[in-house]
Design a protein around this motif. Structure first.
Motif, PDB file in Angstrom:
ATOM      1  N   HIS A   1       0.830  -1.207   0.000  1.00  0.00           N
ATOM      2  CA  HIS A   1       0.000   0.000   0.000  1.00  0.00           C
ATOM      3  C   HIS A   1       0.869   1.264   0.000  1.00  0.00           C
ATOM      4  O   HIS A   1       0.647   2.190  -0.785  1.00  0.00           O
ATOM      5  CB  HIS A   1      -0.927  -0.018   1.218  1.00  0.00           C
ATOM      6  CG  HIS A   1      -2.109   0.866   1.039  1.00  0.00           C
ATOM      7  ND1 HIS A   1      -3.350   0.551   1.482  1.00  0.00           N
ATOM      8  CD2 HIS A   1      -2.230   2.065   0.422  1.00  0.00           C
ATOM      9  CE1 HIS A   1      -4.185   1.512   1.161  1.00  0.00           C
ATOM     10  NE2 HIS A   1      -3.522   2.447   0.515  1.00  0.00           N
TER      11      HIS A   1
ATOM     12  N   HIS B   1      -0.280   1.528   6.548  1.00  0.00           N
ATOM     13  CA  HIS B   1       0.977   1.863   5.865  1.00  0.00           C
ATOM     14  C   HIS B   1       2.162   1.581   6.764  1.00  0.00           C
ATOM     15  O   HIS B   1       2.022   1.514   7.991  1.00  0.00           O
ATOM     16  CB  HIS B   1       0.990   3.349   5.478  1.00  0.00           C
ATOM     17  CG  HIS B   1      -0.198   3.754   4.670  1.00  0.00           C
ATOM     18  ND1 HIS B   1      -1.398   4.078   5.244  1.00  0.00           N
ATOM     19  CD2 HIS B   1      -0.379   3.845   3.334  1.00  0.00           C
ATOM     20  CE1 HIS B   1      -2.272   4.366   4.291  1.00  0.00           C
ATOM     21  NE2 HIS B   1      -1.679   4.229   3.121  1.00  0.00           N
TER      22      HIS B   1
ATOM     23  N   CYS C   1      -6.181   8.756   2.453  1.00  0.00           N
ATOM     24  CA  CYS C   1      -6.186   7.281   2.447  1.00  0.00           C
ATOM     25  C   CYS C   1      -6.528   6.717   3.816  1.00  0.00           C
ATOM     26  O   CYS C   1      -6.118   7.257   4.838  1.00  0.00           O
ATOM     27  CB  CYS C   1      -4.819   6.752   2.005  1.00  0.00           C
ATOM     28  SG  CYS C   1      -4.845   4.974   1.747  1.00  0.00           S
TER      29      CYS C   1
ATOM     30  N   HIS D   1       1.521   4.441  -3.040  1.00  0.00           N
ATOM     31  CA  HIS D   1       1.556   5.914  -2.929  1.00  0.00           C
ATOM     32  C   HIS D   1       2.822   6.448  -3.604  1.00  0.00           C
ATOM     33  O   HIS D   1       2.790   7.456  -4.304  1.00  0.00           O
ATOM     34  CB  HIS D   1       1.596   6.342  -1.456  1.00  0.00           C
ATOM     35  CG  HIS D   1       0.292   6.141  -0.738  1.00  0.00           C
ATOM     36  ND1 HIS D   1      -0.393   7.163  -0.147  1.00  0.00           N
ATOM     37  CD2 HIS D   1      -0.446   5.033  -0.504  1.00  0.00           C
ATOM     38  CE1 HIS D   1      -1.496   6.695   0.425  1.00  0.00           C
ATOM     39  NE2 HIS D   1      -1.540   5.393   0.220  1.00  0.00           N
TER      40      HIS D   1
ATOM     41  N   TRP E   1      -4.754   9.815  -4.590  1.00  0.00           N
ATOM     42  CA  TRP E   1      -5.307   8.590  -4.072  1.00  0.00           C
ATOM     43  C   TRP E   1      -6.808   8.492  -4.094  1.00  0.00           C
ATOM     44  O   TRP E   1      -7.343   7.563  -4.648  1.00  0.00           O
ATOM     45  CB  TRP E   1      -4.795   8.327  -2.639  1.00  0.00           C
ATOM     46  CG  TRP E   1      -4.676   6.868  -2.433  1.00  0.00           C
ATOM     47  CD1 TRP E   1      -5.345   6.110  -1.536  1.00  0.00           C
ATOM     48  CD2 TRP E   1      -3.880   5.991  -3.209  1.00  0.00           C
ATOM     49  NE1 TRP E   1      -5.007   4.797  -1.692  1.00  0.00           N
ATOM     50  CE2 TRP E   1      -4.114   4.692  -2.715  1.00  0.00           C
ATOM     51  CE3 TRP E   1      -3.023   6.147  -4.283  1.00  0.00           C
ATOM     52  CZ2 TRP E   1      -3.502   3.575  -3.240  1.00  0.00           C
ATOM     53  CZ3 TRP E   1      -2.407   5.049  -4.808  1.00  0.00           C
ATOM     54  CH2 TRP E   1      -2.639   3.784  -4.280  1.00  0.00           C
TER      55      TRP E   1
HETATM   56 ZN    ZN Z   1      -2.777   4.364   1.473  1.00  0.00          ZN
END
Ligand code: ZN
Length: 429
Positions: A117, A223, A219, A121, A196
Motif C-alpha cells: 500500500h 501503511h 487514504c 503511494h 489517491w
Molecule cells: Zn494508502
C-alpha cells in the motif's frame, strides 16, 4: 457479505479503529459486543479492533480470535457503517457476547499489504513527477503484487525505468510516513496535489497519509511507518487499458527482491553458457541478430540467383506447339515475386511465348504469362489461372497477360501447372 449483515447490526455501536493508531500491533484484547451465525460461519463484532477491513484496494486482514481457549480463524473482515465485522470459522452455538477475545493478526500478510500500500503511494507520485500529470484510477494488492491504474499520457519504457528508479530512491531515503486527520475546511487548503482518493470522502475528518517531501494522499489504509520498511519495488508489467489509462504491475518487498535475484541468476547462467560475462549479453545478442539478418539476406540473394539460372534452363527447354513456344515447370526455391518478375520480362521479349511455372518457396504459387500475339487472339491468362486454381481449392488473379495462383499445396501446384498447360494447348489448337 455486506447486505446480509446489515440487519444484525442495528443498535451496535461503531468500532474503535485501532489499526490507524498502531499498524504494527498484531495482538490485542477486546470485548465481544455481538455474535451470530449463518451457514456454519460466525460473525463477531468487537468494541475495538486492530483487524483491517477490506477497503480502498487493500485486502482484509486474516488471523485468529480466541475466546475461552477456543481459537477461531478470521477469514474475512468488512466495515459496515462504521462497524467492523469479523467473519470466523468454525462457528459455535455458545453465547460469546460480553466475553473477552484475544485477537491475533496474520502479521506476515498484513506487513506485506502495508508495504504494497505504501509502495503504491510512492509509485503513483513518481508517475506524476515523471509524466507531469497523473490521476489515480484504481488499485489492487495480491500477495506482494500490486496493480495500479493511472490516467496519464502513454508511459514509455524509459519513463517506466525512471519511475522505478525514483520509487526505490524514496525507499532508501528512509522517509517517515506520517498519518493524521484534517477537518474538511483544512482539507480545502491542501487539496491541490493530493492523490489517491477518486472522490473526497464524506466524513467530517479526512485521513491524510504523508511521505514528507514526496507525496500527500487521502487514504484509510494501513501503511509502513518509514519508507525503508518497503525494501524494494520492481516493476514487472505495463499495459495500456485504454487511451489515457495505463496499468502498472509491480512487486514489493521480498517478492521484488526474489524476482530481481531470479533475473540476475538467469542472466548469469546464460552468460556462462555463452562463455561471456553478463554485461556482454546485450552486445552479443545485437551482434547475433545483425549476423542473422545478414545471412538471411545472403540466402535470399542466393535463392534468387538459383531461381534465375533454373528459370533460364526451363526457357531453353521450350516446346513448340503450333506457332507457340510453351514453357512449364516447377522451381523449388522460387517465390511468386521473383517468378512474376522473370515471367514478365520473358513474355515482353517474346510475343509467341506462353509460360506456366510453380514456385514452392514460402507459400506455393503458380505464375503464368502469355506474349502479346496470344493476348491479341483472345487469351486471358489470369482467367485461365483463376479457373484452374479454383478447381483445386485455391484462387487466382492478375491481368490478361499475367496470372498468379495461390492457396494451394505443393502437390496441387504441380497439377495446376499441368492443367493450365492443357488449357493453353487446346486454346492454340
Ligand atoms: Zn494508502
Amino acid at each position: 457479505m455486506k447486505k446480509t449483515l446489515i440487519k444484525n447490526l442495528e443498535g451496535v455501536p461503531q468500532t474503535k479503529l485501532l489499526y490507524f493508531k498502531d499498524p504494527y500491533k498484531f495482538k490485542f484484547k477486546a470485548e465481544i459486543l455481538k455474535k451470530w451465525e449463518v451457514n456454519g460461519k460466525m460473525y463477531i463484532v468487537l468494541d475495538k479492533t486492530y483487524f483491517y477491513p477490506e477497503g480502498g484496494g487493500q485486502p482484509s486482514d486474516k488471523g485468529y480470535v480466541s475466546v475461552e481457549d477456543k481459537k477461531y480463524s478470521v477469514v474475512d473482515v468488512q466495515k459496515i457503517k462504521g462497524v467492523i465485522v469479523h467473519e470466523c470459522v468454525p462457528s459455535t452455538t455458545k453465547s460469546l457476547e460480553g466475553k473477552e477475545a484475544l485477537g491475533e493478526i496474520d502479521s506476515k500478510r498484513r506487513v506485506s499489504n502495508m508495504r504494497c500500500h505504501t509502495a503504491s503511494h510512492i509509485v503513483m507520485s513518481a508517475i506524476e513527477k515523471v509524466k507531469g500529470k497523473a490521476q489515480y484510477a484504481g488499485f489492487g494488492i495480491e500477495e506482494g503484487k500490486v496493480r495500479l491504474d493511472v490516467q496519464t499520457e502513454k508511459i514509455t519504457p524509459e519513463d517506466l525505468e525512471e519511475i522505478e528508479r525514483r520509487s526505490n530512491k524514496v525507499i532508501y531515503q528512509a522517509i517517515p510516513v506520517k498519518t493524521y486527520f484534517v477537518s474538511r475546511s483544512e482539507l480545502e487548503k491542501i487539496l491541490t496535489g493530493l492523490h489517491w482518493a477518486k472522490e473526497i470522502p464524506l466524513e467530517e475528518k479526512v485521513r491524510i497519509v504523508e511521505i514528507e517531501g514526496f507525496d500527500k494522499s487521502i487514504c484509510s489504509g494501513t501503511h509502513c511507518l518509514n519508507t525503508i520498511e518497503i525494501g524494494m519495488i520492481k516493476v514487472i508489467n505495463k499495459f495500456r487499458l485504454q487511451k489515457g489509462v495505463e496499468r502498472i504491475e509491480f512487486l514489493v518487498g521480498e517478492e521484488a527482491v526474489n524476482e530481481t535475484l531470479d533475473y540476475m541468476n538467469k542472466l548469469s547462467s546464460l552468460a556462462r553458457k555463452l562463455n561471456i560475462s553478463a554485461e556482454e549479453i546485450p552486445n552479443v545478442l545485437m551482434k547475433l541478430r545483425n549476423e542473422k539478418k545478414r545471412m538471411e539476406k545472403e540466402i535470399e540473394e542466393m535463392k534468387q540467383e538459383l531461381t534465375e539460372s533454373k528459370f533460364r534452363n526451363l526457357i531453353s527447354k521450350k516446346e513448340l506447339i503450333g506457332t507457340v513456344e510453351v514453357v512449364t515447370g516447377l522451381l523449388r526455391e522460387a517465390n511468386a515475386k521473383t517468378l512474376g518478375r522473370l515471367v514478365k520480362k520473358e513474355i515482353e521479349e517474346n510475343e509467341n511465348l506462353f509460360i506456366a511455372v510453380g514456385g514452392l518457396s514460402g507459400k506455393p504459387a503458380l505464375v503464368a504469362g502469355g506474349g502479346s500475339q496470344l493476348i491479341k487472339k483472345g487469351l486471358n491468362v489470369s482467367q485461365v489461372v483463376s479457373e484452374v486454381c479454383q478447381t483445386l481449392g485455391g484462387r487466382g488473379g492478375g491481368s490478361k497477360n499475367i496470372g498468379f495462383g495461390g492457396g494451394l499445396t505443393s502437390e496441387n501446384i504441380a497439377k495446376a501447372v499441368e492443367k493450365v498447360k492443357e488449357r493453353i494447348v487446346s486454346f492454340i489448337k
